[in-house]
Write a protein that holds these residues in place. Sequence first.
Motif, PDB file in Angstrom:
ATOM      1  N   LEU A  55      30.020  -6.539 -44.198  1.00 21.49           N
ATOM      2  CA  LEU A  55      30.364  -6.541 -42.781  1.00 21.49           C
ATOM      3  C   LEU A  55      31.355  -5.415 -42.545  1.00 21.49           C
ATOM      4  O   LEU A  55      32.264  -5.212 -43.345  1.00 21.49           O
ATOM      5  CB  LEU A  55      30.967  -7.884 -42.373  1.00 21.49           C
ATOM      6  CG  LEU A  55      30.030  -9.075 -42.538  1.00 21.49           C
ATOM      7  CD1 LEU A  55      30.761 -10.371 -42.205  1.00 21.49           C
ATOM      8  CD2 LEU A  55      28.807  -8.914 -41.656  1.00 21.49           C
ATOM      9  N   VAL A  56      31.168  -4.675 -41.467  1.00 25.19           N
ATOM     10  CA  VAL A  56      31.992  -3.503 -41.191  1.00 25.19           C
ATOM     11  C   VAL A  56      32.750  -3.726 -39.883  1.00 25.19           C
ATOM     12  O   VAL A  56      32.151  -4.079 -38.864  1.00 25.19           O
ATOM     13  CB  VAL A  56      31.133  -2.225 -41.105  1.00 25.19           C
ATOM     14  CG1 VAL A  56      31.991  -1.009 -40.833  1.00 25.19           C
ATOM     15  CG2 VAL A  56      30.331  -2.040 -42.400  1.00 25.19           C
ATOM     16  N   TYR A  57      34.063  -3.525 -39.935  1.00 26.33           N
ATOM     17  CA  TYR A  57      34.939  -3.748 -38.786  1.00 26.33           C
ATOM     18  C   TYR A  57      35.806  -2.528 -38.528  1.00 26.33           C
ATOM     19  O   TYR A  57      36.076  -1.746 -39.440  1.00 26.33           O
ATOM     20  CB  TYR A  57      35.851  -4.956 -39.033  1.00 26.33           C
ATOM     21  CG  TYR A  57      35.095  -6.243 -39.187  1.00 26.33           C
ATOM     22  CD1 TYR A  57      34.696  -6.958 -38.073  1.00 26.33           C
ATOM     23  CD2 TYR A  57      34.768  -6.735 -40.442  1.00 26.33           C
ATOM     24  CE1 TYR A  57      33.987  -8.145 -38.201  1.00 26.33           C
ATOM     25  CE2 TYR A  57      34.070  -7.917 -40.580  1.00 26.33           C
ATOM     26  CZ  TYR A  57      33.681  -8.624 -39.462  1.00 26.33           C
ATOM     27  OH  TYR A  57      32.976  -9.785 -39.600  1.00 26.33           O
ATOM     28  N   THR A  58      36.305  -2.436 -37.303  1.00 26.88           N
ATOM     29  CA  THR A  58      37.267  -1.386 -36.974  1.00 26.88           C
ATOM     30  C   THR A  58      38.638  -1.821 -37.472  1.00 26.88           C
ATOM     31  O   THR A  58      38.885  -3.025 -37.677  1.00 26.88           O
ATOM     32  CB  THR A  58      37.349  -1.152 -35.453  1.00 26.88           C
ATOM     33  OG1 THR A  58      37.906  -2.322 -34.844  1.00 26.88           O
ATOM     34  CG2 THR A  58      35.984  -0.825 -34.852  1.00 26.88           C
ATOM     35  N   GLN A 116      29.953   9.355 -41.518  1.00 28.86           N
ATOM     36  CA  GLN A 116      28.933   8.322 -41.628  1.00 28.86           C
ATOM     37  C   GLN A 116      29.350   7.086 -40.835  1.00 28.86           C
ATOM     38  O   GLN A 116      30.478   6.653 -40.913  1.00 28.86           O
ATOM     39  CB  GLN A 116      28.728   7.958 -43.102  1.00 28.86           C
ATOM     40  CG  GLN A 116      27.758   6.847 -43.353  1.00 28.86           C
ATOM     41  CD  GLN A 116      26.323   7.239 -43.075  1.00 28.86           C
ATOM     42  OE1 GLN A 116      25.924   8.357 -43.349  1.00 28.86           O
ATOM     43  NE2 GLN A 116      25.550   6.333 -42.537  1.00 28.86           N
ATOM     44  N   GLN A 117      28.431   6.529 -40.060  1.00 31.83           N
ATOM     45  CA  GLN A 117      28.656   5.282 -39.352  1.00 31.83           C
ATOM     46  C   GLN A 117      27.862   4.190 -40.059  1.00 31.83           C
ATOM     47  O   GLN A 117      26.684   4.373 -40.353  1.00 31.83           O
ATOM     48  CB  GLN A 117      28.192   5.404 -37.896  1.00 31.83           C
ATOM     49  CG  GLN A 117      28.975   6.407 -37.090  1.00 31.83           C
ATOM     50  CD  GLN A 117      30.409   5.973 -36.873  1.00 31.83           C
ATOM     51  OE1 GLN A 117      30.700   4.824 -36.607  1.00 31.83           O
ATOM     52  NE2 GLN A 117      31.331   6.912 -37.011  1.00 31.83           N
ATOM     53  N   TYR A 118      28.506   3.078 -40.339  1.00 31.83           N
ATOM     54  CA  TYR A 118      27.844   1.973 -41.020  1.00 31.83           C
ATOM     55  C   TYR A 118      27.728   0.788 -40.077  1.00 31.83           C
ATOM     56  O   TYR A 118      28.612   0.529 -39.271  1.00 31.83           O
ATOM     57  CB  TYR A 118      28.633   1.555 -42.263  1.00 31.83           C
ATOM     58  CG  TYR A 118      28.716   2.636 -43.303  1.00 31.83           C
ATOM     59  CD1 TYR A 118      27.641   2.908 -44.135  1.00 31.83           C
ATOM     60  CD2 TYR A 118      29.873   3.390 -43.459  1.00 31.83           C
ATOM     61  CE1 TYR A 118      27.711   3.895 -45.099  1.00 31.83           C
ATOM     62  CE2 TYR A 118      29.946   4.381 -44.425  1.00 31.83           C
ATOM     63  CZ  TYR A 118      28.870   4.624 -45.244  1.00 31.83           C
ATOM     64  OH  TYR A 118      28.940   5.601 -46.196  1.00 31.83           O
ATOM     65  N   GLU A 119      26.628   0.061 -40.183  1.00 32.41           N
ATOM     66  CA  GLU A 119      26.410  -1.121 -39.360  1.00 32.41           C
ATOM     67  C   GLU A 119      26.599  -2.373 -40.201  1.00 32.41           C
ATOM     68  O   GLU A 119      26.429  -2.351 -41.417  1.00 32.41           O
ATOM     69  CB  GLU A 119      25.001  -1.092 -38.780  1.00 32.41           C
ATOM     70  CG  GLU A 119      24.792   0.054 -37.796  1.00 32.41           C
ATOM     71  CD  GLU A 119      23.475  -0.050 -37.063  1.00 32.41           C
ATOM     72  OE1 GLU A 119      22.938  -1.167 -36.944  1.00 32.41           O
ATOM     73  OE2 GLU A 119      23.012   1.002 -36.600  1.00 32.41           O
ATOM     74  N   ASN A 120      26.914  -3.474 -39.529  1.00 33.86           N
ATOM     75  CA  ASN A 120      27.037  -4.751 -40.223  1.00 33.86           C
ATOM     76  C   ASN A 120      25.742  -5.082 -40.940  1.00 33.86           C
ATOM     77  O   ASN A 120      24.657  -4.845 -40.421  1.00 33.86           O
ATOM     78  CB  ASN A 120      27.378  -5.865 -39.227  1.00 33.86           C
ATOM     79  CG  ASN A 120      28.829  -5.861 -38.869  1.00 33.86           C
ATOM     80  OD1 ASN A 120      29.685  -5.620 -39.708  1.00 33.86           O
ATOM     81  ND2 ASN A 120      29.121  -6.122 -37.615  1.00 33.86           N
ATOM     82  N   VAL A 153      24.877  -3.732 -43.823  1.00 31.61           N
ATOM     83  CA  VAL A 153      24.491  -2.664 -44.740  1.00 31.61           C
ATOM     84  C   VAL A 153      24.730  -3.143 -46.169  1.00 31.61           C
ATOM     85  O   VAL A 153      25.680  -3.884 -46.440  1.00 31.61           O
ATOM     86  CB  VAL A 153      25.285  -1.364 -44.443  1.00 31.61           C
ATOM     87  CG1 VAL A 153      26.768  -1.526 -44.696  1.00 31.61           C
ATOM     88  CG2 VAL A 153      24.754  -0.205 -45.259  1.00 31.61           C
ATOM     89  N   SER A 170      36.910   2.740 -40.778  1.00 34.32           N
ATOM     90  CA  SER A 170      36.355   1.388 -40.727  1.00 34.32           C
ATOM     91  C   SER A 170      36.684   0.646 -42.011  1.00 34.32           C
ATOM     92  O   SER A 170      36.991   1.255 -43.041  1.00 34.32           O
ATOM     93  CB  SER A 170      34.835   1.426 -40.541  1.00 34.32           C
ATOM     94  OG  SER A 170      34.504   1.964 -39.284  1.00 34.32           O
TER      95      SER A 170
END
Length: 81
Positions: free
Chosen positions: A55-58, A3-7, A9, A41
């Motif tokens: 907020l989602v960061y690497t 799953q990829q999450y975007e800022n 969410v 992430s």
Amino acid sequence: MQQQYENGVSAACLVGAAWQKSRYSNPSGNCVELARLPGGSIALRNSRDPEGPALVYTPDEIAVFLLGAKDGEFDGMVGER
């Protein structure tokens, strides 16, 4: 597929996230919580709004932020403590 999450969410959508806050957190709820997500992430949320936006960061983005924080680069943002 991971799953990829975007800022932005909703933190409530991050099922299975194990949120962690600093031991320096205080009872009035002035804290930020972090959770490692599947795929590596890292999400941040406001503890006063646990279902609000995250907020989602690497991992690399978090690593350079932490290095700056440890070096005192952001101390001026909160004033004297």
